[in-house]
Design a protein around this motif. Structure first.
Motif, short mmCIF file in Angstrom:
data_model
loop_
_atom_site.label_atom_id
_atom_site.label_comp_id
_atom_site.label_asym_id
_atom_site.label_seq_id
_atom_site.Cartn_x
_atom_site.Cartn_y
_atom_site.Cartn_z
N THR A 237 0.47 4.67 10.03
CA THR A 237 1.69 4.88 10.82
C THR A 237 1.37 5.47 12.20
O THR A 237 2.29 5.82 12.93
CB THR A 237 2.66 5.85 10.10
N PRO B 193 0.84 -1.20 0.00
CA PRO B 193 0.00 0.00 0.00
C PRO B 193 0.88 1.25 0.00
O PRO B 193 1.91 1.29 0.67
CB PRO B 193 -0.77 -0.09 1.33
N SER C 146 5.27 17.37 6.65
CA SER C 146 4.95 16.69 5.40
C SER C 146 3.45 16.62 5.13
O SER C 146 3.01 15.89 4.24
CB SER C 146 5.54 15.27 5.42
N GLY D 4 0.88 5.50 0.23
CA GLY D 4 0.19 6.77 0.47
C GLY D 4 0.97 7.90 -0.19
O GLY D 4 1.26 7.85 -1.39
N GLY D 5 1.36 8.89 0.62
CA GLY D 5 2.12 10.01 0.07
C GLY D 5 3.61 9.69 -0.05
O GLY D 5 4.39 10.51 -0.52
N ARG D 6 4.00 8.52 0.43
CA ARG D 6 5.41 8.06 0.45
C ARG D 6 6.33 9.07 1.14
O ARG D 6 7.43 9.34 0.68
CB ARG D 6 5.88 7.72 -0.97
N THR D 7 5.82 9.65 2.23
CA THR D 7 6.65 10.55 3.03
C THR D 7 7.21 9.82 4.25
O THR D 7 7.84 10.42 5.11
CB THR D 7 5.85 11.77 3.54
N GLY D 8 6.96 8.50 4.33
CA GLY D 8 7.37 7.73 5.50
C GLY D 8 8.89 7.67 5.66
O GLY D 8 9.63 7.74 4.67
N ASN E 218 -1.21 8.25 7.26
CA ASN E 218 -1.13 8.77 8.64
C ASN E 218 -1.69 7.75 9.63
O ASN E 218 -1.11 7.52 10.69
CB ASN E 218 -1.93 10.07 8.80
N GLY F 111 2.05 11.33 14.42
CA GLY F 111 2.03 12.27 15.56
C GLY F 111 2.10 13.69 15.06
O GLY F 111 1.16 14.19 14.47
N GLN G 43 -0.81 11.26 3.19
CA GLN G 43 -2.25 10.97 3.05
C GLN G 43 -2.82 10.49 4.38
O GLN G 43 -2.10 9.91 5.20
CB GLN G 43 -2.47 9.89 1.99
N ILE H 276 -6.46 0.44 4.24
CA ILE H 276 -7.48 1.37 4.74
C ILE H 276 -7.97 2.15 3.52
O ILE H 276 -7.17 2.78 2.82
CB ILE H 276 -6.86 2.33 5.78
C1 LIG Z 1 9.61 16.55 6.41
C2 LIG Z 1 8.91 15.42 7.12
C3 LIG Z 1 8.41 15.61 8.41
C4 LIG Z 1 7.75 14.59 9.06
N1 LIG Z 1 7.28 14.83 10.32
C5 LIG Z 1 6.56 13.86 10.94
C6 LIG Z 1 6.00 14.11 12.23
O1 LIG Z 1 6.19 15.17 12.82
N2 LIG Z 1 5.27 13.13 12.79
C7 LIG Z 1 5.05 11.93 12.17
O2 LIG Z 1 4.36 11.07 12.72
N3 LIG Z 1 5.61 11.67 10.97
C8 LIG Z 1 6.34 12.61 10.34
N4 LIG Z 1 6.87 12.33 9.12
C9 LIG Z 1 6.77 10.97 8.54
C10 LIG Z 1 5.55 10.75 7.59
O3 LIG Z 1 5.13 11.96 7.01
C11 LIG Z 1 4.41 10.07 8.34
O4 LIG Z 1 4.82 8.79 8.75
C12 LIG Z 1 3.12 9.95 7.51
O5 LIG Z 1 2.06 9.54 8.36
C13 LIG Z 1 3.22 8.97 6.35
O6 LIG Z 1 2.09 9.13 5.51
P1 LIG Z 1 2.17 8.77 3.95
O7 LIG Z 1 0.82 8.94 3.35
O8 LIG Z 1 3.26 9.48 3.31
O9 LIG Z 1 2.50 7.21 4.06
P2 LIG Z 1 3.52 6.32 3.23
O10 LIG Z 1 4.91 6.73 3.47
O11 LIG Z 1 3.06 6.23 1.82
O12 LIG Z 1 3.27 4.89 3.92
C14 LIG Z 1 3.59 4.66 5.25
C15 LIG Z 1 3.16 3.24 5.64
O13 LIG Z 1 1.74 3.15 5.63
C16 LIG Z 1 1.30 2.18 4.67
N5 LIG Z 1 0.09 2.74 4.05
C17 LIG Z 1 -0.01 3.91 3.37
N6 LIG Z 1 -1.29 4.12 3.02
C18 LIG Z 1 -2.01 3.07 3.50
C19 LIG Z 1 -3.39 2.70 3.47
N7 LIG Z 1 -4.30 3.46 2.88
N8 LIG Z 1 -3.75 1.55 4.05
C20 LIG Z 1 -2.85 0.74 4.68
N9 LIG Z 1 -1.54 1.05 4.74
C21 LIG Z 1 -1.14 2.20 4.15
C22 LIG Z 1 2.46 1.96 3.74
O14 LIG Z 1 2.45 0.66 3.18
C23 LIG Z 1 3.64 2.18 4.67
O15 LIG Z 1 3.90 1.00 5.40
C24 LIG Z 1 7.57 13.33 8.43
C25 LIG Z 1 8.06 13.13 7.13
C26 LIG Z 1 8.71 14.16 6.48
C27 LIG Z 1 9.21 13.91 5.08
#
Ligand SMILES: Cc1cc2nc3c(=O)[nH]c(=O)nc-3n(C[C@H](O)[C@H](O)[C@H](O)COP(=O)(O)OP(=O)(O)OC[C@H]3O[C@@H](n4cnc5c(N)ncnc54)[C@H](O)[C@@H]3O)c2cc1C
Length: 444
Positions: free
Chosen positions: A146, A69, A134, A71-75, A143, A149, A139, A205
């Protein structure tokens, strides 16, 4: 590699982008997250509804295809990295489904960008407090997966506190509705909790109902300079006893230097070893501040001040850094910080420390010194991290405060995590993902 038959079947369900349709850079980008761990997806699926996700998962079970899966790939944990699996991107599932001004809550598809949900909440006259640097790319589904927070946890908690209901397609291909649209529902355990923080290893999700908050009144913001981490913690204790903090973030002088070099912004008001940005809802009470402090006088001033904190991650990513996202019980934080600093000096590496100190969460970043080879840096980072995790285990903290486990912390989780947790997670995986097609190699 997909067979011609598999391409045909998947293409009949939803939009499928094949690797050969992408440039090398585009494929690499779809296949990784902010860790930049290398990947090479077998294809990108772009469903638009829960039903399409279900059809994909049902077919993937029949054809034994693994799914990541995305999302925004910011993980920051490698959770969305696809080595040779299919990427299932939620980016086309970004619709607002319903508003409930009474609860209040928003029901959205899980691919909605976090900042868009914040805006929708604002339009309704409410507030969604999960926020971080991020938010413009991450997404809601990512969020939740993961348990994100951010900067307001000190007041509102993690996203877990806002999940009212979820729609999930399990790894077995079943559509499961968890939680409820009513606030009180005690019909057994809340299965939402199983999927919050599950990093895509149990299912996908596809929709979420998120509770909203009253919009905070005008805020006050102070930029503070203190000589050591002990003073940061003392300040936290003092402010907590006087005002309702919305954010309490800290960073050290090395983090500040990184931002200044990156953005070319001026020195803050004072030179110091540690800085704090504290924001609180204005209630007329002026807290006692026994240190160098600058109170923001306008919203523009507040934005300018936040830049010093928000740009740290991005500025550090311009260099080779090894990130550590950890939690330490506040009474042990000074001891932890002093010990890891001493260890870094022994290993001749630099560290930059910043984070959500109000929640006990520090981001300890190891920076590659000039002249270190890749291998020397890898070894030094590993030694440092091992030492840090050992301390965290002794101090009853956490080796992942908010970024998750993904690929990056899998071994450390197995070594330092709560005994028995990995085995229980594997048992859960057998229930929700019997054929093991969901995000293989992540967490456990
Ligand atoms: C500059 C920066 C600052 C950040 N600051 C914070 C912060 O303060 N606090 C914090 O908690 N994080 C922070 N992060 C980390 C990140 O943004 C979070 O972890 C965010 O929640 C990831 O969301 P995403 O949509 O990018 O998920 P992704 O990176 O795409 O995926 C994260 C995980 O969730 C899974 N996933 C994604 N979408 C789904 C779905 N729909 N259903 C099931 N599984 C799914 C993926 O397989 C992967 O395992 C930061 C990142 C950056 C780049």
């Amino acid at each position: 590699m997909l067979t011609e038959g598999q391409k045909k079947q998947l293409g009949a369900i939803t939009r499928l982008i094949l690797p050969e349709e992408l440039s090398k850079a585009e494929l690499a980008d779809w296949s990784t997250d902010r860790t930049r761990l290398p990947g090479s997806a077998a294809g990108i699926l772009l469903p638009e509804s829960t039903e399409q996700v279900q059809s994909i998962i049902q077919y993937a079970n029949q054809a034994n295809l693994a799914i990541v899966p995305s999302g925004g790939r910011t993980g920051y944990a490698g959770g969305a990295v696809a080595r040779d699996e299919l990427v299932l991107s939620l980016s086309k599932m970004d619709r607002l489904i319903a508003k409930d001004a009474h609860l209040p809550a928003l029901h959205v598809q899980s691919g909605m960008i976090t900042a868009h949900l914040q805006k929708e909440a604002e339009k309704m006259g409410f507030y969604f407090p999960v926020d971080f640097a991020s938010s413009g790319s991450s997404q809601i589904g990512g969020n939740i997966a993961t348990n994100a927070g951010g900067i307001h946890v000190v007041r509102y908690g993690m996203i877990r506190n806002y999940v009212q209901a979820l729609t999930v397609v399990t790894g077995g291909g079943q559509i499961l509705k968890t939680g409820s649209t009513v606030r009180k529902d005690n019909t057994g355990p809340d299965l939402s909790q199983v999927f919050i923080g599950s990093e895509g290893i149990l299912g996908i999700i596809t929709e979420a109902t998120l509770r909203l908050e009253r919009k905070p009144r005008d805020t006050q913001l102070a930029f503070l300079a203190v000589p050591d981490i002990g003073s940061v913690l003392e300040l936290l204790r003092t402010l907590r006893s006087q005002i309702d903090l919305l954010a309490f973030e800290c960073f050290d002088a090395r983090s500040l230097r990184s931002v200044q070099e990156h953005l070319n912004i001026p020195d803050p008001f004072a030179k110091s070893a540690w800085y704090v940005i504290a924001e609180w809802e204005d209630s007329g009470t002026v807290p006692e501040l026994d240190c160098d402090a600058q109170i923001a006088v306008s919203s523009e001033h507040k934005k300018r001040t936040w830049k010093y904190r928000e740009a740290i991650s991005e500025s550090l990513s311009m260099r080779t850094v090894y990130k550590n996202d950890v939690s330490i019980p506040l009474p042990r934080m000074e001891e932890y910080t002093n010990l890891v600093r001493a260890r870094a000096a022994e290993l001749k590496i630099e560290i930059a420390i910043f984070g959500h100190v109000g929640d006990g969460n520090l981001h300890v970043n190891v920076i590659a010194p000039d002249g270190f080879s890749k291998e020397e840096f890898r070894l030094a980072s590993e030694r440092f991290t091992d030492y840090s995790y050992g301390l965290i285990e002794d101090m009853a903290g956490s080796i992942s405060a908010e970024h998750g486990i993904g690929i990056l912390k899998r071994e450390a989780f197995l070594k330092h995590g709560t005994p028995g947790k990995a085995a229980s997670l594997l048992a859960l995986k057998r229930v929700f993902d019997p054929n093991g097609i969901m995000n293989p190699g992540k967490i456990v």
